[in-house]
Design a protein around this motif. Structure first.
Motif, short mmCIF file in Angstrom:
data_model
loop_
_atom_site.label_atom_id
_atom_site.label_comp_id
_atom_site.label_asym_id
_atom_site.label_seq_id
_atom_site.Cartn_x
_atom_site.Cartn_y
_atom_site.Cartn_z
N ASP A 62 13.52 -4.69 -5.08
CA ASP A 62 13.57 -6.13 -5.34
C ASP A 62 13.28 -6.47 -6.80
N THR A 63 12.30 -5.76 -7.39
CA THR A 63 11.86 -6.11 -8.75
C THR A 63 12.57 -5.32 -9.84
N GLY A 64 13.00 -4.10 -9.51
CA GLY A 64 13.58 -3.22 -10.53
C GLY A 64 12.55 -2.72 -11.53
N ASN A 65 11.26 -2.79 -11.14
CA ASN A 65 10.20 -2.44 -12.08
C ASN A 65 8.98 -1.94 -11.32
N LEU A 66 8.47 -0.74 -11.68
CA LEU A 66 7.32 -0.17 -10.97
C LEU A 66 6.05 -0.96 -11.23
N THR A 67 5.86 -1.40 -12.46
CA THR A 67 4.63 -2.12 -12.81
C THR A 67 4.55 -3.45 -12.07
N GLU A 68 5.67 -4.18 -12.03
CA GLU A 68 5.69 -5.46 -11.33
C GLU A 68 5.47 -5.27 -9.83
N THR A 69 6.06 -4.21 -9.28
CA THR A 69 5.84 -3.91 -7.86
C THR A 69 4.37 -3.62 -7.59
N ALA A 70 3.75 -2.85 -8.47
CA ALA A 70 2.33 -2.54 -8.31
C ALA A 70 1.49 -3.81 -8.34
N ARG A 71 1.83 -4.74 -9.24
CA ARG A 71 1.08 -5.99 -9.34
C ARG A 71 1.21 -6.80 -8.05
N ARG A 72 2.44 -6.88 -7.51
CA ARG A 72 2.67 -7.68 -6.31
C ARG A 72 1.96 -7.08 -5.08
N LEU A 73 1.87 -5.76 -5.05
CA LEU A 73 1.28 -5.10 -3.89
C LEU A 73 -0.19 -4.76 -4.10
N ASN A 74 -0.75 -5.24 -5.22
CA ASN A 74 -2.17 -5.01 -5.52
C ASN A 74 -2.49 -3.52 -5.54
N ALA A 75 -1.67 -2.77 -6.25
CA ALA A 75 -1.85 -1.33 -6.40
C ALA A 75 -1.69 -0.97 -7.86
N THR A 76 -1.96 0.29 -8.20
CA THR A 76 -1.76 0.75 -9.57
C THR A 76 -0.35 1.30 -9.71
#
Length: 293
Positions: free
Chosen positions: A14-28
């Motif tokens: 959905d995001t095309g970005n690992l960092t943004e995905t981590a932020r949305r899922l409250n993970a590193t």
């Protein structure tokens, strides 16, 4: 298969970005990368192409994506069966629809639907462009033409034929055409992208080239001019249902051709698993459209 890994895969898609995905899922970002690697190892394929700036789905990732979304939806539905807090449909319902149809017939249903289903969230995309509902993760697409892509599942919601109409005032001033050859003698209103009007004659489609006195890019514009008595338009039944009922427009019938048959279709990505939230909207649409005149 670890559904947390599947959730991360869908998030990255959905995001095309690992960092943004981590932020949305409250993970590193490290955890997201590690879990993605676990999923790829388990499946034995590479799901994303990675660059320093972004990630994009491989062909294997695109093929896996609808199944991944289905797994998450199935888990969510299963959990909701035993939740004392859940009432009715829940989760995110993603829908795309033609702009005019969505404004007139879908949006008015949503307030009551969401009130009756407090845990339901809706993401609505109103566009006249065709959308890849599988690749973009939509639960449903509402279209006004028969299904051509056999990979999608079609549910017919209502007949929606094209018909001729005009305001009573226009017909009083200019008379009513009796047959197809009379149309060029009248003021015609058309949608800009439509080069010809379509009718049915003895089960066959008849195309009629149109030279318009007024054209507009939107159904709304053509309908407004028609109601104002400017001329004759060909629109679908659902485009003018309310105006016909109120007497603001009158249907014109010709002796040699009839309405061009069309229908409203709900397209779903699969029949194997249909989330309850999708079924709830389908039923609401069927009820709202069943009284088409």
């Amino acid at each position: 298969m670890d559904l947390r890994n599947v959730e991360i895969f869908c998030g990255i898609a959905d995001t095309g970005n690992l960092t943004e995905t981590a932020r949305r899922l409250n993970a590193t970002a490290m955890t997201v990368s590690r879990r993605l690697a676990q999923l790829e190892s388990e499946l034995g394929v590479r799901l994303f192409q990675r660059t320093t700036r972004a990630v994009s789905l491989t062909s294997e990732g695109e093929e896996f994506l609808p199944y991944a979304r289905m797994m998450l939806e199935t888990e969510e539905t299963a959990r909701s069966l035993f939740s004392s807090e859940t009432q009715g449909a829940s989760g995110l319902l993603r829908v795309t629809a033609a702009s005019e149809f969505g404004k007139r017939h879908l949006l008015p249903l949503l307030p009551a639907l969401m009130e009756a289903n407090p845990a339901l969230k809706v993401d609505l995309n109103l566009t006249d462009s065709l959308v890849d509902i599988i690749g973009q993760g939509y639960d449903m697409a509402l279209r006004l033409a028969p299904l051509k892509d056999s990979t999608l599942i079609a549910h017919k919601l209502a007949d929606n034929p094209r018909l001729l109409c005009a305001a009573p005032g226009y017909l009083a001033r200019h008379g009513q055409p009796a047959c197809l050859s009379d149309l060029p003698l009248h003021r015609l209103l058309k949608i800009s992208a439509v080069a010809q009007w379509m009718f049915e004659q003895n089960g066959q489609v008849v195309n009629c080239p149109v030279t318009a006195h007024f054209s507009c890019s939107s159904v709304e514009g053509v309908r407004a001019m028609c109601v104002a008595g400017v001329g004759i338009a060909q629109l679908t039944l659902l485009d003018v249902r309310d105006e016909l009922r109120r007497g603001e427009l009158v249907e014109i019938t010709l002796s040699d051709v009839g309405r061009h048959p069309l229908a409203v279709w709900a397209l779903l990505p699969t029949r194997q698993y249909i989330p309850w939230r999708t079924t709830v909207l389908l039923n609401a649409l069927k009820r709202a459209l069943q009284d088409v005149i």
